[in-house]
Design an enzyme around this catalytic site. Structure first.
Site, PDB file in Angstrom:
ATOM      1  N   HIS A  48     -33.613 -91.699 -47.756  1.00 26.64           N
ATOM      2  CA  HIS A  48     -34.324 -90.491 -48.160  1.00 26.64           C
ATOM      3  C   HIS A  48     -33.573 -89.677 -49.205  1.00 26.64           C
ATOM      4  CE1 HIS A  48     -37.530 -91.080 -45.318  1.00 26.64           C
ATOM      5  NE2 HIS A  48     -36.683 -91.152 -44.304  1.00 26.64           N
ATOM      6  N   ARG A  73     -26.614 -95.774 -44.913  1.00 26.93           N
ATOM      7  CA  ARG A  73     -27.980 -96.064 -44.488  1.00 26.93           C
ATOM      8  C   ARG A  73     -28.753 -96.637 -45.670  1.00 26.93           C
ATOM      9  NH1 ARG A  73     -32.525 -92.220 -41.594  1.00 26.93           N
ATOM     10  NH2 ARG A  73     -32.383 -90.962 -43.500  1.00 26.93           N
ATOM     11  N   ASP A  87     -19.880-105.690 -49.754  1.00 28.07           N
ATOM     12  CA  ASP A  87     -18.906-106.022 -50.789  1.00 28.07           C
ATOM     13  C   ASP A  87     -18.363-104.767 -51.474  1.00 28.07           C
ATOM     14  OD1 ASP A  87     -19.010-108.709 -50.262  1.00 28.07           O
ATOM     15  OD2 ASP A  87     -20.068-109.270 -52.098  1.00 28.07           O
ATOM     16  N   GLU A 152     -37.179 -95.753 -33.981  1.00 23.35           N
ATOM     17  CA  GLU A 152     -37.894 -94.522 -34.318  1.00 23.35           C
ATOM     18  C   GLU A 152     -39.410 -94.685 -34.321  1.00 23.35           C
ATOM     19  OE1 GLU A 152     -36.304 -93.378 -38.141  1.00 23.35           O
ATOM     20  OE2 GLU A 152     -36.024 -95.455 -38.719  1.00 23.35           O
ATOM     21  N   ASP A 178     -39.384 -89.437 -37.096  1.00 20.83           N
ATOM     22  CA  ASP A 178     -40.341 -90.537 -37.216  1.00 20.83           C
ATOM     23  C   ASP A 178     -40.954 -90.887 -35.874  1.00 20.83           C
ATOM     24  OD1 ASP A 178     -40.578 -91.449 -40.011  1.00 20.83           O
ATOM     25  OD2 ASP A 178     -38.421 -91.751 -39.858  1.00 20.83           O
TER      26      ASP A 178
END
Length: 257
Positions: A48, A73, A87, A152, A178
């Site tokens: 987001h 995230r 990586d 969620e 959510d």
């Protein structure tokens, strides 16, 4: 020399409470400022917030010597995206909208080198191996990977007990916003049916060998979630903190003017 120890993973395994905050400015300078508060973990949000691989990498770099552990995230659990951020040096991922044990298993495999997974082994040119100065990185990295899956939706809640059986999942993060929307209570995670579902989910996670996590932006709700079993608790969002403080400051001067 082995891969760096994942202090956040170790803390979850010990049952230590970990307080975190969302880093949503998509800027290394802002995240470095946020780290000065010494949160235990910071979410570099690619779902987001307007983060991309370069901004995530820059934030991982500034947090490398800080107390705050970076939790990346991603907006999705695609193998190629997971490979790139690992990586870049991420050791802990938070993946949204996990709704089955099969999905969780696939995420575990994406985060691990063969034979336990499918992660590509081109670490020689990667920041994760400190550009080939960690000779044992590939041999030791799997043990330091930490996966937190977000549950969620009601489908995820229905699959929670099976998700909790997946080896390699370190924590389950309940997404209250959510979840409330999926339950028909848009924007109201305090609605009684939603609160009951959250309480039950946190209790089930806490009773397992996984750590329970959640986000709350007011102290009372956060304390309630902790009482219900949350072990890693996000207690703020940097963007919201700035917006609220700026508005309150201006409102005070308007009132006094």
């Amino acid at each position: 020399m082995p891969a760096p120890i994942n202090a956040f993973k170790a803390a979850l395994a010990k049952g230590d409470m970990q307080y975190g905050c969302w880093a949503g400015f998509a800027d290394a300078y802002a995240t470095e400022v946020l780290a000065s508060a010494r949160f235990d973990w910071l979410v570099i949000d690619g779902e987001h917030a307007p983060n991309d691989l370069r901004s995530i990498t820059a934030q991982l770099a500034v947090l490398s010597s800080k107390h705050s552990h970076p939790v990346v995230r991603l907006p999705m659990g695609e193998d190629w995206a997971i490979k790139q951020v690992l990586d870049a040096g991420a050791q802990t991922l938070l993946i949204p909208m996990v709704e089955s044990a099969d999905q969780a298993c696939a995420l575990v495999r994406a985060m691990r080198y063969p034979p336990h997974g499918i992660r590509g082994s081109g670490a020689a040119l990667a920041r994760a191996s400190n550009f080939s100065t960690i000779p044992d990185y590939i041999a030791t990295a799997n043990a330091q990977m930490c996966l937190v899956v977000q549950v969620e939706t009601m489908d995820g809640i229905a699959a929670l007990d099976e998700i909790l059986k997946v080896e390699g999942v370190d924590g389950v993060f309940i997404g209250p916003s959510d979840l409330a929307a999926d339950m028909g209570h848009m924007g109201d995670s305090s609605a009684a049916p939603v609160a009951r579902t959250i309480k039950d989910a946190l209790a089930r996670i806490a009773a397992s060998d996984k750590a329970a996590g959640i986000l709350a932006l007011d102290h009372g709700t956060a304390q309630t979630y902790a009482d219900w079993g949350a072990q890693f608790l996000a207690v703020g969002i940097d963007v919201v903190m700035l917006a609220q403080t700026a508005r309150a400051t201006m409102a005070k001067w308007r009132d006094e003017g």
